[in-house]
Write a protein that holds these residues in place. Structure first.
Motif, PDB file in Angstrom:
ATOM      1  N   THR A  84       0.806  -1.522   0.298  1.00 15.18           N
ATOM      2  CA  THR A  84       0.104  -0.034  -0.197  1.00 15.18           C
ATOM      3  C   THR A  84       0.893   1.355  -0.112  1.00 15.18           C
ATOM      4  O   THR A  84       1.434   1.558   0.974  1.00 15.18           O
ATOM      5  N   ASN A 135       0.684   4.409  -7.643  1.00 14.88           N
ATOM      6  CA  ASN A 135       0.030   4.631  -6.282  1.00 14.88           C
ATOM      7  C   ASN A 135      -1.064   3.799  -5.766  1.00 14.88           C
ATOM      8  O   ASN A 135      -1.819   4.098  -4.838  1.00 14.88           O
ATOM      9  N   ASP A 136      -1.543   2.688  -6.446  1.00  6.16           N
ATOM     10  CA  ASP A 136      -2.580   1.805  -6.073  1.00  6.16           C
ATOM     11  C   ASP A 136      -2.347   1.032  -5.255  1.00  6.16           C
ATOM     12  O   ASP A 136      -1.095   0.556  -5.195  1.00  6.16           O
ATOM     13  N   ASN A 224      -9.374  12.904  -3.654  1.00 11.27           N
ATOM     14  CA  ASN A 224      -9.845  11.921  -3.229  1.00 11.27           C
ATOM     15  C   ASN A 224      -8.672  11.108  -2.837  1.00 11.27           C
ATOM     16  O   ASN A 224      -7.566  11.117  -3.303  1.00 11.27           O
ATOM     17  N   LYS A 226      -6.817   7.175  -2.195  1.00 17.73           N
ATOM     18  CA  LYS A 226      -6.898   5.637  -2.244  1.00 17.73           C
ATOM     19  C   LYS A 226      -6.701   4.602  -1.205  1.00 17.73           C
ATOM     20  O   LYS A 226      -7.074   3.509  -1.392  1.00 17.73           O
ATOM     21  N   SER A 227      -6.025   5.037  -0.288  1.00 16.11           N
ATOM     22  CA  SER A 227      -6.018   4.429   0.960  1.00 16.11           C
ATOM     23  C   SER A 227      -5.779   5.525   2.291  1.00 16.11           C
ATOM     24  O   SER A 227      -5.725   6.617   2.000  1.00 16.11           O
ATOM     25  N   ASP A 317     -13.980  10.870   1.650  1.00 13.32           N
ATOM     26  CA  ASP A 317     -13.546   9.525   1.582  1.00 13.32           C
ATOM     27  C   ASP A 317     -13.751   8.683   2.976  1.00 13.32           C
ATOM     28  O   ASP A 317     -13.686   9.252   3.902  1.00 13.32           O
ATOM     29  N   THR A 329      -9.978  -0.699   4.305  1.00 18.84           N
ATOM     30  CA  THR A 329     -10.112  -0.759   2.857  1.00 18.84           C
ATOM     31  C   THR A 329     -10.845   0.516   2.663  1.00 18.84           C
ATOM     32  O   THR A 329     -11.629   0.941   3.251  1.00 18.84           O
ATOM     33  N   ALA A 330     -10.556   1.165   1.235  1.00 16.26           N
ATOM     34  CA  ALA A 330     -11.207   2.524   0.957  1.00 16.26           C
ATOM     35  C   ALA A 330     -12.469   2.280   0.226  1.00 16.26           C
ATOM     36  O   ALA A 330     -12.185   1.432  -1.061  1.00 16.26           O
ATOM     37  N   VAL A 332     -15.324   4.171  -2.638  1.00 16.67           N
ATOM     38  CA  VAL A 332     -15.177   4.823  -3.801  1.00 16.67           C
ATOM     39  C   VAL A 332     -15.667   6.238  -3.180  1.00 16.67           C
ATOM     40  O   VAL A 332     -16.680   6.479  -2.849  1.00 16.67           O
ATOM     41  N   GLU A 502     -18.060   1.293 -10.934  1.00 17.63           N
ATOM     42  CA  GLU A 502     -16.606   1.060 -10.464  1.00 17.63           C
ATOM     43  C   GLU A 502     -15.779   2.533 -10.844  1.00 17.63           C
ATOM     44  O   GLU A 502     -14.930   2.852 -10.479  1.00 17.63           O
ATOM     45  N   THR A 511      -4.652   8.238 -14.371  1.00 17.63           N
ATOM     46  CA  THR A 511      -5.176   7.393 -12.961  1.00 17.63           C
ATOM     47  C   THR A 511      -4.745   5.881 -13.563  1.00 17.63           C
ATOM     48  O   THR A 511      -5.146   5.339 -12.544  1.00 17.63           O
TER      49      THR A 511
END
Length: 573
Positions: A84, A135-136, A224, A226-227, A317, A329-330, A332, A502, A511
């Protein structure tokens, strides 16, 4: 034989740790306390060993790689490694280190000199299993792996960065990260001048599996996340990884006293400089409340954010947190603009400027466009991010168009001197809508958005389909634009409803993962009837389903995505 091989893996791991210790001067320690804590594998937080079934935190200096090791003692063992990134994109790879021939149990039984063992460990780069850059939150998952020593190497090329790593040999039973519901979106259910009410579906991990889960909401004005560790890194910059330590799980990487060490001499503390004052205490420094906020609300799935400022766009978020493992866990995320202090019936559009518009469920929004100079035509861009919206345009009271818009649409309106345009946007019944709107009288070469054809679909030629390639075509314009193609392998039952749920249609190619990029090319045609281009996409696998996306990038960097296309290669050729 298997037992010998397992012992060889552990022996090799000890050798690596011993070599790392010899390369640096460490302070003295309380041997009894150290041996007691060494037996607790959850205390391997800042060592080079990744414990089985526990998430660890780490810190990378820019352009300085860091290596971690994970031992698999038996063949045919499942393996899952999750990385992560927090506040910067990472490059990481997982390799299987080859064991020396003598480690197989068939050697003489005499230990090799330490120098030879070091050479065998460091020279052999091993077998590369997986690489990723971005960065995912990304994971390597294998149902069966050979025994051996696995090396995880991480690198940050942009800046010093925090990260988290989780590895396990029992991924089916562990499930440390809370599972997302079928619809993972965060909805805005109510909007005021200083308040926004959010709602989301509960995670099955808490409602069905009975595990201890609570939710945390992060609010900011920029983007936003992602984590949750990315949000925490933003909250406290380079000290985020030291926040809220838990005994034996999340402590300061430089707090050697936690392992029973007593600093010897005065060089250790002095080398750290001003930072050494922060080591002995928990950091609680908080940014300004107006910059970013993090609020944990228990197991409620409805929350009203208060004390916001009017007419400001905020990003929201939601993170589901397993309180037993401290993993998250994030969902959407979403964004919304609070209402203006003095209510206005219409929003003024400026010529050539992109405006972000939020519409609540079943709500309406009025936009007004009044060009300051005479004009022959008006170009109107409507880019919906999630659900479809209804668009009505009137010129001086006369209805010019009324259509439902999903994705990206470009309208050319005939102009009149001193004409004024009223645009009405009506939201979807499914939920809140977000979109980008641009109205301009300027030539297409000076517009922020690239010019688009009336039809933004991607055409796939069924007769040209093979087991490893597909041929597609799409329309262009008379303006020279850059087009980039991306592909993503999806499940066979992947449908349009899932795609809309999604994907944020306003997200650009920045992205996407680098591995999903096929190519970029420039294209235009003076003859609009011949402005069509084709491309054959190769390197696919037989019988697989892929999601294809085409992005057109304008001169100022704004990008627009064509309608996604699902294609499937032939299974037999």
């Amino acid at each position: 034989m298997r037992q010998c091989k397992g012992w060889s893996v552990l022996l090799l791991l000890v050798v690596l740790l011993t070599l790392g210790a010899l390369a640096q001067k460490l302070p003295t320690r309380d041997e009894g306390l150290f041996q007691m804590q060494l037996r607790d594998k959850s205390l391997f937080h800042d060592s080079s060993v990744i414990p089985d079934g526990a998430e660890i935190s780490g810190y990378l200096f820019r352009d300085t790689p860091k290596r971690y090791y994970f031992a698999v003692e038996e063949d045919n063992t499942p393996l899952s490694v999750t990385v992560t990134p927090c506040d910067a994109p990472l490059e990481w790879k997982l390799t299987l280190q080859e064991l020396p021939e003598e480690a197989s149990g068939e050697g003489s039984g005499h230990p090799e000199p330490l120098d030879q063992q070091k050479q065998q460990v460091t020279v052999d780069e091993g077998t590369e299993l997986f690489t990723y850059k971005g960065n995912d939150v990304e994971a390597y998952v294998a149902t069966s792996t050979p025994s051996g020593l696995y090396q995880l190497e991480l690198l940050s090329t942009e800046k010093d960065s925090n990260f988290k790593v989780y590895a396990t040999t029992t991924p089916e039973s562990d499930q440390p990260y809370p599972e997302l519901p079928y619809d993972p979106r965060v909805d805005v259910t109510a909007l005021g001048r200083t308040t926004v009410t959010l709602a989301w579906k509960p995670t099955p991990t808490g409602s069905l599996m009975g595990q201890p889960v609570h939710y945390c909401v992060v609010i900011n004005k920029e983007h936003n996340f992602k984590s949750m560790c990315a949000a925490e890194a933003k909250i406290s910059t380079d000290d985020a990884f030291m926040l809220a330590p838990k005994p034996g799980r999340d402590f300061s990487p430089f707090d050697f006293a936690h392992f029973g060490f007593v600093p010897s001499g005065s060089s250790f503390g002095k080398d750290r400089g001003p930072t050494s004052n922060k080591i002995s205490r928990m950091l609680t420094t908080k940014p300004k409340a107006s910059d970013i906020q993090k609020v944990c609300i228990g197991n409620k799935n409805i929350f009203t954010v208060s004390d916001l400022k009017p007419d400001i766009q905020y990003y929201f978020d939601v993170f589901a947190v397993n309180t037993a493992t401290n993993t998250s866990t994030a969902y959407v995320g979403t964004f919304a603009r609070t209402k203006e202090e003095a209510r206005q019936k219409t929003v003024e559009l400026k010529d050539g400027k992109v405006s972000d518009v939020f519409i609540k469920r079943k709500g309406s929004k009025f936009l007004r466009f009044a060009p300051v100079s005479s004009h022959q035509r008006v170009t109107l861009f409507v880019h919906t991010c999630l659900d479809a919206v209804q668009v009505q345009v009137r010129r001086d009271g006369k209805l010019l168009l009324s259509q439902n818009v999903e994705g990206v649409r470009q309208f050319l309106l005939r102009g009149k001197p001193k004409a004024k345009y009223l645009i009405r946007l009506r939201g979807s019944r499914k939920g809140a809508s977000t979109l980008k709107v641009l109205a301009t009288t300027r030539p297409s070469s000076k517009q922020p958005f690239p010019s688009l054809p009336e039809d933004t679909r991607i055409k796939a030629f069924d007769k040209l389909r093979t087991c490893s390639s597909v041929t597609v075509a799409w329309l262009g314009t008379q303006d020279r634009n850059k087009y980039c193609i991306y592909r993503k392998e999806v499940a066979d039952n992947y449908g349009e409803e899932q795609r809309r749920r999604e994907q944020n249609q306003c997200a650009g190619p920045e992205t996407r993962r680098k591995s999903e990029k096929v190519l970029c090319k420039y294209f235009h045609s003076p003859n609009l009837h011949k402005a069509v281009t084709t491309e054959t996409i190769t390197g696919m696998e037989p019988g697989k389903t892929y999601l294809l996306d085409v992005y057109v990038v304008g001169h100022s960097g704004h990008s627009v995505k064509y309608q996604s296309k699902l294609v499937k290669t032939r299974k037999y050729c």
